[in-house]
Scaffold this active site. Structure first.
Site, PDB file in Angstrom:
ATOM      1  N   ARG A 194       2.762  -6.326   9.351  1.00  0.00           N
ATOM      2  CA  ARG A 194       1.883  -5.297   9.912  1.00  0.00           C
ATOM      3  C   ARG A 194       2.264  -4.957  11.351  1.00  0.00           C
ATOM      4  NH1 ARG A 194      -3.846  -7.650   7.567  1.00  0.00           N
ATOM      5  NH2 ARG A 194      -3.900  -6.449   5.623  1.00  0.00           N
TER       6      ARG A 194
ATOM      7  N   ASN B  36      -1.640  -0.352   7.434  1.00  0.00           N
ATOM      8  CA  ASN B  36      -0.966  -1.618   7.719  1.00  0.00           C
ATOM      9  C   ASN B  36      -0.096  -2.164   6.584  1.00  0.00           C
ATOM     10  OD1 ASN B  36      -3.100  -2.301   6.109  1.00  0.00           O
ATOM     11  ND2 ASN B  36      -4.183  -3.505   7.646  1.00  0.00           N
TER      12      ASN B  36
ATOM     13  N   HIS C  54      -1.747  -5.425   1.678  1.00  0.00           N
ATOM     14  CA  HIS C  54      -2.998  -6.160   1.520  1.00  0.00           C
ATOM     15  C   HIS C  54      -2.630  -7.591   1.164  1.00  0.00           C
ATOM     16  CE1 HIS C  54      -6.897  -7.512   0.055  1.00  0.00           C
ATOM     17  NE2 HIS C  54      -6.228  -8.044  -0.951  1.00  0.00           N
TER      18      HIS C  54
ATOM     19  N   LYS D  75       0.835  -1.206   0.000  1.00  0.00           N
ATOM     20  CA  LYS D  75       0.000   0.000   0.000  1.00  0.00           C
ATOM     21  C   LYS D  75       0.872   1.260   0.000  1.00  0.00           C
ATOM     22  CE  LYS D  75      -3.732  -2.345   2.636  1.00  0.00           C
ATOM     23  NZ  LYS D  75      -4.611  -2.205   3.821  1.00  0.00           N
TER      24      LYS D  75
HETATM   25  N1  UDP Z   1      -9.507  -1.513   8.083  1.00  0.00           N
HETATM   26  C1  UDP Z   1      -9.562  -0.505   9.036  1.00  0.00           C
HETATM   27  N2  UDP Z   1     -10.316  -0.711  10.168  1.00  0.00           N
HETATM   28  C2  UDP Z   1     -11.007  -1.849  10.401  1.00  0.00           C
HETATM   29  C3  UDP Z   1     -10.949  -2.881   9.419  1.00  0.00           C
HETATM   30  C4  UDP Z   1     -10.176  -2.676   8.272  1.00  0.00           C
HETATM   31  O1  UDP Z   1      -8.936   0.540   8.877  1.00  0.00           O
HETATM   32  O2  UDP Z   1     -11.674  -1.978  11.438  1.00  0.00           O
HETATM   33  C5  UDP Z   1      -8.716  -1.294   6.850  1.00  0.00           C
HETATM   34  C6  UDP Z   1      -7.322  -1.915   6.935  1.00  0.00           C
HETATM   35  O3  UDP Z   1      -6.411  -1.073   6.225  1.00  0.00           O
HETATM   36  C7  UDP Z   1      -7.524  -3.241   6.240  1.00  0.00           C
HETATM   37  C8  UDP Z   1      -8.518  -2.873   5.126  1.00  0.00           C
HETATM   38  O4  UDP Z   1      -9.365  -1.913   5.750  1.00  0.00           O
HETATM   39  O5  UDP Z   1      -6.307  -3.784   5.746  1.00  0.00           O
HETATM   40  C9  UDP Z   1      -9.339  -4.020   4.585  1.00  0.00           C
HETATM   41  O6  UDP Z   1     -10.039  -4.630   5.634  1.00  0.00           O
HETATM   42  P1  UDP Z   1     -10.170  -6.212   5.761  1.00  0.00           P
HETATM   43  O7  UDP Z   1     -11.216  -6.484   6.790  1.00  0.00           O
HETATM   44  O8  UDP Z   1     -10.350  -6.817   4.415  1.00  0.00           O
HETATM   45  O9  UDP Z   1      -8.755  -6.642   6.403  1.00  0.00           O
HETATM   46  P2  UDP Z   1      -7.491  -7.367   5.711  1.00  0.00           P
HETATM   47  O10 UDP Z   1      -8.030  -8.428   4.802  1.00  0.00           O
HETATM   48  O11 UDP Z   1      -6.723  -6.287   4.979  1.00  0.00           O
HETATM   49  O12 UDP Z   1      -6.701  -7.938   6.860  1.00  0.00           O
HETATM   50 MG    MG Z   2      -9.450  -8.329   3.355  1.00  0.00          MG
END
Ligand code: UDP
Ligand code: MG
Length: 168
Positions: free
Chosen positions: A109, A123, A126, A11
């Site tokens: 992360r 974080n 992705h 990212k």
């Molecule tokens: N995110 C956030 N707050 C939350 C959940 C997600 O800021 O409570 C952001 C975070 O950058 C995350 C992205 O949204 O990587 C996508 O969320 P997801 O639930 O898909 O998590 P990931 O698959 O990235 O672990």
């Molecule tokens: Mg996700």
């Protein structure tokens, strides 16, 4: 299990902090193969399609600003496809938990992420979380000829004359 593909995106915060090399080194611990890689600008359309499952979340708008680079003033992201045995789980393990404060400190992360004052999880990476999500995301971010392995069925189509940039 078996062999599978997964999408990784470094990212904008990962690029702006010059973490690309470190992140790729950490991911190389998985011994998975990189079968696609490119540096791109994320359009609002691509961002919305990528995060469509989060459209109703309170952090959605800021998340779109994050992945499109508006938040960091730098719109580069690096997209990679990793391939191999249990790839999705292996990459998720090294990436660490979504919330950087809950992520194992030795994960990507955990080491490089932070929570912004707004509450958004910045974080660094992705990583796809299931086979179906990986296929949807890889097909969204990559065209068949950009991947050095025939991952999913593809077809040849006739493309009418188009315009493109060449060196002047
Ligand atoms: N995110 C956030 N707050 C939350 C959940 C997600 O800021 O409570 C952001 C975070 O950058 C995350 C992205 O949204 O990587 C996508 O969320 P997801 O639930 O898909 O998590 P990931 O698959 O990235 O672990
Ligand atoms: Mg996700």
């Amino acid at each position: 299990m078996g062999k599978e593909a997964t999408l990784v995106i470094i990212k904008p915060d990962g690029l702006i902090k010059s973490l690309t090399g470190n992140i790729l080194s950490r991911l190389s611990e998985t011994k998975l193969k990189i079968i696609g890689a490119k540096l791109i600008k994320v359009s609002p359309d691509l961002a919305q399609k990528h995060y469509r499952h989060l459209a109703d979340k309170p952090f959605y708008e800021e998340l779109i600003k994050y992945i499109t680079g508006t938040l960091h003033g730098d719109d580069r992201v690096m997209a990679l496809v990793y391939w191999g045995e249990d790839a999705i789980q292996k990459v998720r393990a090294i990436a660490g938990a979504t919330n950087p404060e809950e992520a194992t400190p030795t994960s990507i992360r955990g080491a490089y992420g932070r929570i912004l004052t707004s509450g958004l999880f910045e974080n660094a990476v992705h990583a796809s979380s299931s086979i179906d999500e990986a296929q949807r995301e890889i097909q969204l971010w990559f065209e068949p000829q950009e991947i050095v392995y025939p991952l999913y069925p593809a077809k040849e189509i006739e493309v009418p004359a188009t315009r493109k940039y060449v060196w002047a």
